[in-house]
Design an enzyme around this catalytic site. Structure first.
Site: not given
Length: 246
Positions: A11, A84, A86, A108, A140-141, A144
């Site tokens: 995405k 980017a 997590t 981050s 969130h969607h 995830k």
């Protein structure tokens, strides 16, 4: 700026590639994702080590398990790296820290400067109201993978820096009468939500709520490009959105 995009068919990868293509100052040198079709000069690679042309920076929007290979390539080619993703394991975090001894690495849980600013405000609020009960609600969607979000954990750690006695709890229900030194994170996974985070500070006389909401995923792609430009000016080291703010 010539950019290697890792995770181009996800995405966020697609959003980032579209943003790069629309701008004049950036070029996607290589897209690392076997499923993504593109007309960039270097095409698509199944593995980043197939790319031999030097890029200015790598942006990773794939999955946290890519960290060891990415860091190995980045160090070998001396290419600054923007991570980017997590949900990193302790071993993956260790690999990132080791990598940052050799090259600049931006990592981050959220690429948004607005989220970084939210974390700063949350720390100020936690300091101002040391007796407050604190909850974080993140949405969130429904695709995830990590739970809770890395951003929610980042915000919780920001508050914990001011109130180190806090114990961070995850889950959507309380199993007992709550303690003021417990910070609860509640996670919702709904439809195609881009992402929102609320930090709630509750006191007997008042409630303070800090909220950040992403309206479009391009927000994170813009932040990733800003991070890429930021670390191009740096030597080795580990950087985050807080460093850009400061």
């Amino acid at each position: 700026m010539n950019i290697i995009v890792n995770g181009a068919d996800g995405k966020m990868g697609r959003v980032l590639c579209a943003l790069i293509k629309s701008g004049r100052e950036h070029r996607a040198l290589a897209l690392v994702d076997k499923a993504f079709e593109t007309d960039t000069e270097q095409g698509v690679f199944k593995n980043i080590f197939e790319c031999f042309e030097k890029a200015d920076v790598i942006i990773d929007f794939s999955f946290h398990t890519a960290v060891p290979v990415l860091c190995s390539y980045a160090v070998k080619t001396k290419t600054p790296l923007v991570i980017a993703t997590t949900g990193h394991t302790e071993r993956e975090k260790s690999v990132i820290c080791s990598c940052a001894r050799h090259i600049p690495v931006f990592c981050s849980a959220n690429m948004s400067l607005g989220v970084a600013l939210t974390a700063c405000i949350a720390k100020m609020t936690a300091k101002a109201f040391p007796e407050a009960e604190i909850d974080i609600v993140e949405t969130h969607h429904d695709k995830k993978a990590d739970f809770p979000s890395g951003t929610a954990l980042m915000l919780a750690e920001a508050v914990k820096a001011v109130r180190p006695q806090l114990a961070i709890r995850t889950g959507n229900t309380y199993s007992k009468a709550r303690d003021k030194n417990e910070l609860f994170i509640h996670s919702l996974r709904l439809g195609n939500a881009a992402g929102s985070h609320e930090i709630i500070f509750a006191l007997p006389s008042q409630t303070v709520t800090i909220r950040h909401e992403a309206h479009d995923r391009i927000l994170f792609a813009e932040g990733a490009l800003k991070a890429a430009g930021f670390i191009l000016k740096k030597e080795n080291g580990l950087f985050s959105a807080q460093d850009i703010l400061e």
